[in-house]
Design an enzyme around this catalytic site. Sequence first.
Site, PDB file in Angstrom:
ATOM      1  N   CYS A 116      53.968  -9.321  23.456  1.00 14.57           N
ATOM      2  CA  CYS A 116      54.308 -10.207  24.569  1.00 14.57           C
ATOM      3  C   CYS A 116      55.007 -11.400  23.942  1.00 14.57           C
ATOM      4  O   CYS A 116      54.345 -12.249  23.346  1.00 14.57           O
ATOM      5  CB  CYS A 116      53.057 -10.644  25.326  1.00 14.57           C
ATOM      6  SG  CYS A 116      53.397 -11.897  26.579  1.00 14.57           S
ATOM      7  N   CYS A 119      54.099 -14.956  25.908  1.00 12.27           N
ATOM      8  CA  CYS A 119      52.744 -15.531  25.839  1.00 12.27           C
ATOM      9  C   CYS A 119      51.846 -14.584  25.072  1.00 12.27           C
ATOM     10  O   CYS A 119      52.050 -14.407  23.858  1.00 12.27           O
ATOM     11  CB  CYS A 119      52.208 -15.936  27.211  1.00 12.27           C
ATOM     12  SG  CYS A 119      52.302 -14.721  28.540  1.00 12.27           S
ATOM     13  N   SER A 120      50.899 -13.922  25.731  1.00 15.11           N
ATOM     14  CA  SER A 120      49.957 -13.105  24.976  1.00 15.11           C
ATOM     15  C   SER A 120      49.386 -11.994  25.857  1.00 15.11           C
ATOM     16  O   SER A 120      48.234 -11.615  25.705  1.00 15.11           O
ATOM     17  CB  SER A 120      48.819 -13.970  24.449  1.00 15.11           C
ATOM     18  OG  SER A 120      48.238 -14.661  25.539  1.00 15.11           O
ATOM     19  N   CYS A 121      50.202 -11.473  26.798  1.00 10.03           N
ATOM     20  CA  CYS A 121      49.722 -10.455  27.725  1.00 10.03           C
ATOM     21  C   CYS A 121      49.225  -9.224  26.958  1.00 10.03           C
ATOM     22  O   CYS A 121      49.863  -8.796  25.992  1.00 10.03           O
ATOM     23  CB  CYS A 121      50.833 -10.071  28.689  1.00 10.03           C
ATOM     24  SG  CYS A 121      51.335 -11.460  29.720  1.00 10.03           S
TER      25      CYS A 121
END
Lengths: 218, 243
Positions: A116, A119-121
Amino acid sequence: MSTTAQHRGSPLPVGEQYPLDERELEARARALESLLIEKGLVSSDMIEKAVHAYENDIGPMLGARVVARAWTDPQFKQRLLDNATAACAEMDIGGMQGEHMVCVENTARVHNVVCCTLCSCYPWPVLGLPPTWYKHPQYRAKIVADPRRTLREEFGLAIPGNVELRVWDSSAEIRYWVLPERPAGSEGMSEGELAGLVTRESMIGVAKAKSPIGSREQ
Amino acid sequence: MNGGHDVGGMHGLGPIIRETNEPIFHTEWERRVFGLQLSTLGPLFNPDEMRHGIERMHPVHYLASRYYEHWLCTMETNFLEKGIIAREEYGARIRQFLEDPSQRPPHVENPERAEHLMEAVRRGDSTSASIAERPRFKPGDRVLTRTISPKGHTRLPRYARGKRGEIVRVHGAFVFPDTSAHGLGPNPQYVYTVRFAGEELWGRDAEPNSTVHLDCWEDYLEAARGTRAPRVSKQRLSVKGAK
């Protein structure tokens, strides 16, 4: 400003001190929690139950069970690749950050890896919360532009040039994860034994599933 | 926005640091911040406002801080902006906890709300929505991502703007982050998985035989005419010049 006055050279481009120190972070978190509790917007047990669930119950062992079933049940594997959310629901696995899951299969011709960049999905119901390296900028910056080199140099995973490398950048609400290849030498193993070969890294696509040959020799 | 968070393809950040036997949380404040955000996301702010709050961190701060510091910052930004907490009371409370580190927040239980949250953990909370319109694109369609530089929130990363790709999958309609993050409504629209060849994104520096798949809301896309426009248009120009 005092920051620049103390500095002998030209002014710093950014005048504030980053990041916050541990003491201040702790105080800020406590301040925010106490105000929200006093205002009746959150309760202590909401915080504690959520933390407990992700520290104990929701993690890559769930994804490993799904992979092991897919390795042993071809019909389930097809359902998983067609609709991972529904296939996981058959095993009572699902929920927050996995409302729309897509599982992509690694084969002799295609290697998939998930990231991702914005962000950090990450698919929480099958992998739990992501490791720090997945969330930090280095991995997100490199894997999307230099996937083969990144896998080789930083993860020790060599993907031959004739294998197509597919990077999945989770930019919307679809959560991707990888069905790793079933390792050679795992024939005849039970679903439970197979799940033990499936690592978090293999479901992100930065590693292969563990080989049973090495572990049997030990 | 073109913020510090949009790191795809950035160079010079150094090696990927992997921690062996990493704990889920490293400190107590990380635990509390995680629990606080799960408890407030939805009722107090939406996921797009949450992400946009992180993107608005100064890039130096963003790149130099740990992950849950981002979550703390976006809760602070959003709750202050929405008037859920006041700057003065928050500042005073921070000072209070700094001055006396033995103090803890009050312990108040609400089993019904805790169970409601755990139900959301188990069942999820989708931002999908059904819309009357039909999808504009279908698998196999060639598309061009828009060249945009919005100062607000977007989920179209810089590396994939103005690039040609192919639709490989049509998902349902989802709330549009670019409006949802700014109180401009859900504006649900179709999301498509678009496949880009490595060379399209990274030019001659791309690794051969690599592709990137990116999920794009319909507003990020337009139909691409021709197959490989940047090269085709160049060739066309030279052909015209030859005449």
